[in-house]
Design a protein around this motif. Sequence first.
Motif, PDB file in Angstrom:
ATOM      1  N   SER A   1       3.758  16.864 -23.816  1.00  0.00           N
ATOM      2  CA  SER A   1       3.627  16.644 -25.257  1.00  0.00           C
ATOM      3  C   SER A   1       4.265  15.318 -25.633  1.00  0.00           C
ATOM      4  N   VAL A   2       4.083  14.912 -26.873  1.00  0.00           N
ATOM      5  CA  VAL A   2       4.701  13.677 -27.362  1.00  0.00           C
ATOM      6  C   VAL A   2       6.223  13.848 -27.336  1.00  0.00           C
ATOM      7  N   GLY A   3       6.917  12.864 -26.790  1.00  0.00           N
ATOM      8  CA  GLY A   3       8.369  12.931 -26.706  1.00  0.00           C
ATOM      9  C   GLY A   3       8.860  12.564 -25.314  1.00  0.00           C
ATOM     10  N   LYS A   4      10.150  12.762 -25.100  1.00  0.00           N
ATOM     11  CA  LYS A   4      10.763  12.395 -23.821  1.00  0.00           C
ATOM     12  C   LYS A   4      10.772  13.586 -22.868  1.00  0.00           C
ATOM     13  N   HIS A   5      10.430  13.303 -21.603  1.00  0.00           N
ATOM     14  CA  HIS A   5      10.380  14.345 -20.577  1.00  0.00           C
ATOM     15  C   HIS A   5      11.038  13.833 -19.303  1.00  0.00           C
ATOM     16  N   HIS A   6      11.806  14.703 -18.645  1.00  0.00           N
ATOM     17  CA  HIS A   6      12.328  14.404 -17.313  1.00  0.00           C
ATOM     18  C   HIS A   6      11.461  15.175 -16.327  1.00  0.00           C
ATOM     19  N   VAL A   7      10.711  14.451 -15.483  1.00  0.00           N
ATOM     20  CA  VAL A   7       9.692  15.086 -14.652  1.00  0.00           C
ATOM     21  C   VAL A   7       9.987  14.893 -13.172  1.00  0.00           C
ATOM     22  N   ASP A   8       9.472  15.816 -12.353  1.00  0.00           N
ATOM     23  CA  ASP A   8       9.614  15.708 -10.903  1.00  0.00           C
ATOM     24  C   ASP A   8       8.455  14.902 -10.331  1.00  0.00           C
TER      25      ASP A   8
ATOM     26  N   ARG B   1       0.845  -1.195   0.000  1.00  0.00           N
ATOM     27  CA  ARG B   1       0.000   0.000   0.000  1.00  0.00           C
ATOM     28  C   ARG B   1       0.877   1.240   0.000  1.00  0.00           C
ATOM     29  N   ILE B   2       0.625   2.115  -0.946  1.00  0.00           N
ATOM     30  CA  ILE B   2       1.359   3.370  -1.025  1.00  0.00           C
ATOM     31  C   ILE B   2       0.352   4.517  -1.092  1.00  0.00           C
ATOM     32  N   ASN B   3       0.831   5.750  -0.864  1.00  0.00           N
ATOM     33  CA  ASN B   3      -0.055   6.903  -1.009  1.00  0.00           C
ATOM     34  C   ASN B   3       0.562   7.927  -1.947  1.00  0.00           C
ATOM     35  N   PHE B   4      -0.143   9.022  -2.166  1.00  0.00           N
ATOM     36  CA  PHE B   4       0.326  10.030  -3.113  1.00  0.00           C
ATOM     37  C   PHE B   4       1.678  10.609  -2.707  1.00  0.00           C
ATOM     38  N   SER B   5       1.852  10.831  -1.401  1.00  0.00           N
ATOM     39  CA  SER B   5       3.128  11.363  -0.935  1.00  0.00           C
ATOM     40  C   SER B   5       4.268  10.423  -1.284  1.00  0.00           C
ATOM     41  N   SER B   6       3.993   9.109  -1.263  1.00  0.00           N
ATOM     42  CA  SER B   6       5.021   8.127  -1.579  1.00  0.00           C
ATOM     43  C   SER B   6       5.584   8.360  -2.964  1.00  0.00           C
ATOM     44  N   VAL B   7       4.693   8.533  -3.940  1.00  0.00           N
ATOM     45  CA  VAL B   7       5.129   8.722  -5.317  1.00  0.00           C
ATOM     46  C   VAL B   7       5.939  10.004  -5.462  1.00  0.00           C
ATOM     47  N   VAL B   8       5.421  11.090  -4.905  1.00  0.00           N
ATOM     48  CA  VAL B   8       6.117  12.380  -5.016  1.00  0.00           C
ATOM     49  C   VAL B   8       7.502  12.304  -4.383  1.00  0.00           C
ATOM     50  N   ASN B   9       7.576  11.788  -3.172  1.00  0.00           N
ATOM     51  CA  ASN B   9       8.847  11.749  -2.449  1.00  0.00           C
ATOM     52  C   ASN B   9       9.853  10.808  -3.082  1.00  0.00           C
TER      53      ASN B   9
ATOM     54  N   LEU C   1      14.860  10.500  -6.311  1.00  0.00           N
ATOM     55  CA  LEU C   1      15.642   9.983  -7.443  1.00  0.00           C
ATOM     56  C   LEU C   1      16.036  11.095  -8.412  1.00  0.00           C
ATOM     57  N   ASP C   2      15.766  12.341  -8.025  1.00  0.00           N
ATOM     58  CA  ASP C   2      16.006  13.498  -8.902  1.00  0.00           C
ATOM     59  C   ASP C   2      15.200  13.400 -10.190  1.00  0.00           C
ATOM     60  N   GLY C   3      13.988  12.881 -10.081  1.00  0.00           N
ATOM     61  CA  GLY C   3      13.084  12.821 -11.224  1.00  0.00           C
ATOM     62  C   GLY C   3      13.188  11.523 -11.991  1.00  0.00           C
ATOM     63  N   ILE C   4      12.228  11.300 -12.883  1.00  0.00           N
ATOM     64  CA  ILE C   4      12.216  10.115 -13.746  1.00  0.00           C
ATOM     65  C   ILE C   4      12.007  10.549 -15.193  1.00  0.00           C
ATOM     66  N   ASP C   5      12.290   9.652 -16.109  1.00  0.00           N
ATOM     67  CA  ASP C   5      12.160   9.937 -17.535  1.00  0.00           C
ATOM     68  C   ASP C   5      10.914   9.264 -18.096  1.00  0.00           C
ATOM     69  N   LEU C   6      10.032  10.054 -18.690  1.00  0.00           N
ATOM     70  CA  LEU C   6       8.809   9.539 -19.312  1.00  0.00           C
ATOM     71  C   LEU C   6       8.872   9.749 -20.812  1.00  0.00           C
ATOM     72  N   ASP C   7       8.639   8.694 -21.556  1.00  0.00           N
ATOM     73  CA  ASP C   7       8.586   8.775 -23.012  1.00  0.00           C
ATOM     74  C   ASP C   7       7.114   8.748 -23.416  1.00  0.00           C
ATOM     75  N   VAL C   8       6.560   9.928 -23.655  1.00  0.00           N
ATOM     76  CA  VAL C   8       5.134  10.063 -23.951  1.00  0.00           C
ATOM     77  C   VAL C   8       4.887   9.752 -25.425  1.00  0.00           C
ATOM     78  N   LYS C   9       4.043   8.772 -25.668  1.00  0.00           N
ATOM     79  CA  LYS C   9       3.731   8.349 -27.032  1.00  0.00           C
ATOM     80  C   LYS C   9       2.491   9.081 -27.550  1.00  0.00           C
ATOM     81  N   GLU C  10       2.263   8.930 -28.835  1.00  0.00           N
ATOM     82  CA  GLU C  10       1.082   9.516 -29.464  1.00  0.00           C
ATOM     83  C   GLU C  10      -0.173   8.949 -28.799  1.00  0.00           C
ATOM     84  N   GLY C  11      -1.069   9.838 -28.380  1.00  0.00           N
ATOM     85  CA  GLY C  11      -2.283   9.444 -27.688  1.00  0.00           C
ATOM     86  C   GLY C  11      -2.177   9.572 -26.177  1.00  0.00           C
TER      87      GLY C  11
END
Length: 575
Positions: free
Chosen positions: A375-382, A337-345, A350-360
């Motif tokens: 947008s479509v493409g690679k993003h480094h997000v907090d 069991r995790i909560n929203f704070s878990s994901v944020v923290n 980890l100094d952010g993660i990399d998301l590769d957003v696809k079409e759609g």
Amino acid sequence: MPKNDVELSKKVKKKKRKNRRLISKFLTLFIFIASGLLIYQIVRLNLLPMNLIIVVSLLLVILALLVTLIMNFKAKKFFGRFIMGLIALCMCVSLGYGNYFIYKTKDTFDVVTSLADKKATTTSVIVMKDSNIKKAKGLKNKTIGTVLKMDKKATKRTLKALSDENVKYSTEDYSNLDELVDALYDGDIDAICLNEKYRDILHETEEYFTFNTKTKVAYQNTHYEPREVQDNDSNPVNDITKDAFTVLVSGNDSYGTLQSGNTRSDANLLLTVNPKKGTILMTSVPRDYYVDLPCVEDGGCPVGSKDKLTHTGLYGIKSTEKAIEDTLGIKINYNVRINFSSVVNLVDALDGIDLDVKEGEQCDILYANMQPGLSVGKHHVDGETALAFARERHAYADGDNQRVKNQQKVFKAIFKRIVSPKMITNYGKFMDALAVAFETNLSGDEISDFVKYELQSMPDWKFESYSISGDGGNEFCYIAQTYTSVTYQNEAMNKIARLKINAVLKGKSSKSVKDDSVDTVVQQEPAVEEQPTQDYSTNYYEPYVPENTYTYDDSSYYDQSDYYAPEQGYDDTNY
């Protein structure tokens, strides 16, 4: 050279040699103490295989002997002593960091493998924002609304606590939350008594979306009671390093600690792990799936009650687990069991993660936190962006179905970041975040055995995924005691999910199961050798066909700019 000068020169050289010996002795002493302490901590941690512990210990001892012997007896000239001094200093720093590394791991391991000692239930007496009632005393001679049908025990306990403070009041009971809040809004009553776990249910309808900003808490009662192990017992496999198993990862819709009580199961992801084959199947179940509540006599709801899956979390994670087992016809071994704070923290650690957003998968705005979309493409997000992306559904035509896919994408991105070199520099911060990130009914020995297996075998994990989806509608939900938006069960996809899970448990790829959700031909399910006593081949429900159909527009976007207030200590943007 005069005699006095010669003697002075000898004294200076002797003093320098003495200083060098002191530094060498200090470095030697530190190296052996730090090496011994590190070996002790590695053994105490109990996460490494014994053969690896022996190898590491021997290497540490040999390296310590070589460095100290050369530094003290072989390095005579300045350059040699300088180089060996640097090597010894680097070794001291490395050993110091290694001890810190193991200490943080042990500390975190002890926290996450132990259940919380107590569970809390918080109930509030709530008034309108513009009310002159500020504290308990202001409730004297006021009328407090209740819904005893929903929460009799906690409500009476809170009202009794209020009476114990010499506050006299009257009560008016209502049949459901809608009637209760309407009475407060209309001024028919002065306050309402509400278990905090039901607060978020109000925001699932347009009428009460701004409930948090329109009201305030005048009085609050928190009741603690021991958390029994049987509250969240596991269904363990014989050997977690050999036998395939399924884990429910349930994300609740709260911030802060996990010990503050039960909340909705906002995200539900099944991880079916086959250690022998190195396969992990991720199966997502819609949060609004309309399911039978896993009720028992005197268990909080009448047998046969229906609600959406997210609400089952209000009865505890075992309720969510049982609802999924009954719906899909599977067995779940463990839960996390995790909560929203878990994901944020965790993501921020980890100094952010990399998301590769696809079409759609792109969106103009993340309605969950009212920030620009991806947008479509690679993003480094907090962390906040990662959470908003994982929670987003209103930006997509496919709504909740796309959200579960986003959640899988975020989960994989976190996993990849953990095994990346960046983890070395962020280890301490990550361990601090992990220590309060989740609760699990996996035992310490099971986690230890699995980590040992990972370090010894280093399997090349293959991720596979499947997401269940269904049509939307509007149905009566028992816990909310009103009609609200739901996702109707898709029996064909339930069947495919079960087939895929059993295939991975059997040692096959989930891709071996034909994914034809509209096909009425039922495939033969692979048996699960690891669990021969369980037969789920026929344990599934017929498709639920609603008797009445209600028109419900879930594509609308609500302006929450007046509502989003993280400083309040909770966030219910996931309406």
